[in-house]
Design an enzyme around this catalytic site. Sequence first.
Site, PDB file in Angstrom:
ATOM      1  N   TYR A 279     -12.983   2.781   1.536  1.00 59.12           N
ATOM      2  CA  TYR A 279     -12.459   2.253   2.797  1.00 59.12           C
ATOM      3  C   TYR A 279     -13.563   2.253   3.873  1.00 59.12           C
ATOM      4  CZ  TYR A 279      -7.666   2.571   0.934  1.00 59.12           C
ATOM      5  OH  TYR A 279      -6.520   2.414   0.186  1.00 59.12           O
TER       6      TYR A 279
ATOM      7  N   ASN B  18      -2.570   1.048  -8.932  1.00 59.17           N
ATOM      8  CA  ASN B  18      -2.575  -0.338  -9.439  1.00 59.17           C
ATOM      9  C   ASN B  18      -2.624  -0.389 -10.969  1.00 59.17           C
ATOM     10  OD1 ASN B  18      -2.775  -1.524  -6.694  1.00 59.17           O
ATOM     11  ND2 ASN B  18      -4.785  -0.552  -6.710  1.00 59.17           N
TER      12      ASN B  18
ATOM     13  N   TRP C 112       2.003   0.715  -1.307  1.00 54.33           N
ATOM     14  CA  TRP C 112       1.067   0.222  -0.274  1.00 54.33           C
ATOM     15  C   TRP C 112       1.427  -1.188   0.174  1.00 54.33           C
ATOM     16  CZ3 TRP C 112      -2.265  -3.909  -1.488  1.00 54.33           C
ATOM     17  CH2 TRP C 112      -2.672  -4.086  -2.816  1.00 54.33           C
TER      18      TRP C 112
ATOM     19  N   CYS D 118       3.604  -2.289   2.396  1.00 52.01           N
ATOM     20  CA  CYS D 118       5.051  -2.551   2.426  1.00 52.01           C
ATOM     21  C   CYS D 118       5.388  -3.686   3.393  1.00 52.01           C
ATOM     22  CB  CYS D 118       5.803  -1.291   2.857  1.00 52.01           C
ATOM     23  SG  CYS D 118       5.538   0.092   1.742  1.00 52.01           S
ATOM     24  N   LEU D 119       4.477  -3.966   4.332  1.00 48.99           N
ATOM     25  CA  LEU D 119       4.686  -5.059   5.300  1.00 48.99           C
ATOM     26  C   LEU D 119       3.717  -6.204   5.029  1.00 48.99           C
ATOM     27  CD1 LEU D 119       5.089  -2.734   8.434  1.00 48.99           C
ATOM     28  CD2 LEU D 119       6.882  -3.665   6.950  1.00 48.99           C
TER      29      LEU D 119
ATOM     30  N   GLY E  94       0.703  -6.847   7.167  1.00 47.25           N
ATOM     31  CA  GLY E  94       0.939  -7.413   8.498  1.00 47.25           C
ATOM     32  C   GLY E  94       1.320  -8.887   8.440  1.00 47.25           C
TER      33      GLY E  94
HETATM   34  N1  NAP Z   1      -4.217   1.636  -3.590  1.00 43.98           N
HETATM   35  C1  NAP Z   1      -4.580   0.464  -3.102  1.00 43.98           C
HETATM   36  O1  NAP Z   1      -5.157  -0.389  -3.805  1.00 43.98           O
HETATM   37  C2  NAP Z   1      -4.294   0.146  -1.658  1.00 43.98           C
HETATM   38  C3  NAP Z   1      -4.505  -1.143  -1.166  1.00 43.98           C
HETATM   39  C4  NAP Z   1      -4.218  -1.398   0.164  1.00 43.98           C
HETATM   40  C5  NAP Z   1      -3.721  -0.378   0.989  1.00 43.98           C
HETATM   41  N2  NAP Z   1      -3.555   0.881   0.475  1.00 43.98           N
HETATM   42  C6  NAP Z   1      -3.051   1.983   1.332  1.00 43.98           C
HETATM   43  O2  NAP Z   1      -1.837   1.576   1.920  1.00 43.98           O
HETATM   44  C7  NAP Z   1      -1.924   1.709   3.350  1.00 43.98           C
HETATM   45  C8  NAP Z   1      -1.027   0.692   3.995  1.00 43.98           C
HETATM   46  O3  NAP Z   1      -1.456  -0.634   3.656  1.00 43.98           O
HETATM   47  P1  NAP Z   1      -1.453  -1.746   4.784  1.00 43.98           P
HETATM   48  O4  NAP Z   1      -2.322  -1.320   5.912  1.00 43.98           O
HETATM   49  O5  NAP Z   1      -1.739  -3.055   4.151  1.00 43.98           O
HETATM   50  O6  NAP Z   1       0.094  -1.641   5.286  1.00 43.98           O
HETATM   51  P2  NAP Z   1       1.061  -2.657   6.000  1.00 43.98           P
HETATM   52  O7  NAP Z   1       2.031  -1.808   6.740  1.00 43.98           O
HETATM   53  O8  NAP Z   1       1.581  -3.660   5.047  1.00 43.98           O
HETATM   54  O9  NAP Z   1       0.134  -3.443   7.038  1.00 43.98           O
HETATM   55  C9  NAP Z   1      -0.427  -2.816   8.147  1.00 43.98           C
HETATM   56  C10 NAP Z   1      -0.847  -3.891   9.124  1.00 43.98           C
HETATM   57  O10 NAP Z   1       0.327  -4.465   9.701  1.00 43.98           O
HETATM   58  C11 NAP Z   1       0.218  -4.395  11.123  1.00 43.98           C
HETATM   59  N3  NAP Z   1       1.556  -4.096  11.671  1.00 43.98           N
HETATM   60  C12 NAP Z   1       2.318  -3.026  11.368  1.00 43.98           C
HETATM   61  N4  NAP Z   1       3.474  -3.066  12.061  1.00 43.98           N
HETATM   62  C13 NAP Z   1       3.413  -4.183  12.821  1.00 43.98           C
HETATM   63  C14 NAP Z   1       4.308  -4.778  13.743  1.00 43.98           C
HETATM   64  N5  NAP Z   1       5.500  -4.200  14.033  1.00 43.98           N
HETATM   65  N6  NAP Z   1       3.947  -5.959  14.307  1.00 43.98           N
HETATM   66  C15 NAP Z   1       2.753  -6.529  14.026  1.00 43.98           C
HETATM   67  N7  NAP Z   1       1.851  -6.009  13.159  1.00 43.98           N
HETATM   68  C16 NAP Z   1       2.188  -4.848  12.560  1.00 43.98           C
HETATM   69  C17 NAP Z   1      -0.732  -3.265  11.412  1.00 43.98           C
HETATM   70  O11 NAP Z   1      -1.371  -3.469  12.654  1.00 43.98           O
HETATM   71  P3  NAP Z   1      -1.402  -2.293  13.779  1.00 43.98           P
HETATM   72  O12 NAP Z   1      -2.332  -1.240  13.278  1.00 43.98           O
HETATM   73  O13 NAP Z   1      -1.914  -3.022  14.988  1.00 43.98           O
HETATM   74  O14 NAP Z   1       0.002  -1.782  13.955  1.00 43.98           O
HETATM   75  C18 NAP Z   1      -1.707  -3.368  10.253  1.00 43.98           C
HETATM   76  O15 NAP Z   1      -2.717  -4.310  10.532  1.00 43.98           O
HETATM   77  C19 NAP Z   1      -3.415   1.597   3.640  1.00 43.98           C
HETATM   78  O16 NAP Z   1      -3.786   2.218   4.860  1.00 43.98           O
HETATM   79  C20 NAP Z   1      -4.011   2.334   2.472  1.00 43.98           C
HETATM   80  O17 NAP Z   1      -3.968   3.727   2.713  1.00 43.98           O
HETATM   81  C21 NAP Z   1      -3.814   1.152  -0.830  1.00 43.98           C
END
Ligand code: NAP
Length: 298
Positions: free
Chosen positions: A54, A160, A210, A212-213, A216
């Site tokens: 990361y 994954n 991971w 879940c949204l 974004g």
């Molecule tokens: N194992 C893997 O291969 C893998 C891959 C990807 C991710 N991950 C893990 O999963 C975690 C979560 O993944 P993700 O970051 O993709 O999660 P996500 O919740 O799907 O997306 C987060 C993004 O959505 C935005 N967001 C959240 N709530 C919002 C709202 N109400 N309105 C507008 N934008 C909103 C956030 O911006 P703001 O920060 O501005 O709120 C951020 O940019 C990562 O941090 C990582 O630890 C693992």
Amino acid sequence: MQRVNVVPEQLSFSPVVQGYWRLNDWNMQAQDILRFVEQGLELGITTTDHADVYGAFTEEGLFGQAMKLAPGLRDKIEIVSKCGILFPCEMQPDVQVVHYNNDRDYIIAAAERSLRELHTEYLDVLLIHRPDPLMDADAVAEAFSRLKQSGKVKHFGVSNFSAAKFALLQSRLDFPLVTNQLEISAIHTEYLFDGNLDYLQQQSVKPMAWSCLGGGGVFHDFQYKALRECAEAIGEQHNASLDQVLMAFVLALPSCPIPIIGSGNIERVRQQAAAVDIKLSRQQWFSLLEAARGYTVP
Ligand SMILES: NC(=O)c1ccc[n+]([C@@H]2O[C@H](COP(=O)([O-])OP(=O)(O)OC[C@H]3O[C@@H](n4cnc5c(N)ncnc54)[C@H](OP(=O)(O)O)[C@@H]3O)[C@@H](O)[C@H]2O)c1
């Protein structure tokens, strides 16, 4: 929030995990990160998710600066990290092509690097980040066993992975893999239908979920307009927001996924964590699935 048993009597997680993939985008100094972690703790969020890769191999170091400010913090949180992905970047000058490495010595060295970067003596959980077609399960098992024996890593898992690859690695270990971290959301439902989540449920292994949204994307991409409208209508019935309904979609699964929150905005984190109390009806759940996919189930 009630904690989730990951390994009975050995390891529990908060019901939602804070992800730090995007930490480098949050424009936070060490003191801000520490405050963010402490605010999460006030909400009951103790589990943190990281990876060596990361922030182009800088995220763990940034988080580690916050750890340094508060030595007592380590006892209050669980640290999950991952290794195995390499790509060309400043921190990896010898890497010319994106690839995976799950060789024994590489895994051990990567875990030791994570410990140094995060300023900690141990990881609660180390995951193999991506399924590697060249993975030698015996080599991974040996790396895991050595890291466990040395006390540097308490538990191990994958991310994954298919059910078959999970079973392959598990067959070489005399301790359980504790999770498979998977992309699970209303817009990414592959593992609900390919047997992966069924397999984890059979093995009593809780997945971590991971994006879940949708990273974004659900908030603005045109292709998710129908899903947004559906989730908002359902949200009115629960007095819940769009993001809470989409988190509740994941939390409803019988394999009991533990969602990883990706936001760096503490108010959004608070809101999304509260989704653990939302129970969707079957019809609401299937409406979301239909809106996301654009067709009904047969
Ligand atoms: N194992 C893997 O291969 C893998 C891959 C990807 C991710 N991950 C893990 O999963 C975690 C979560 O993944 P993700 O970051 O993709 O999660 P996500 O919740 O799907 O997306 C987060 C993004 O959505 C935005 N967001 C959240 N709530 C919002 C709202 N109400 N309105 C507008 N934008 C909103 C956030 O911006 P703001 O920060 O501005 O709120 C951020 O940019 C990562 O941090 C990582 O630890 C693992």
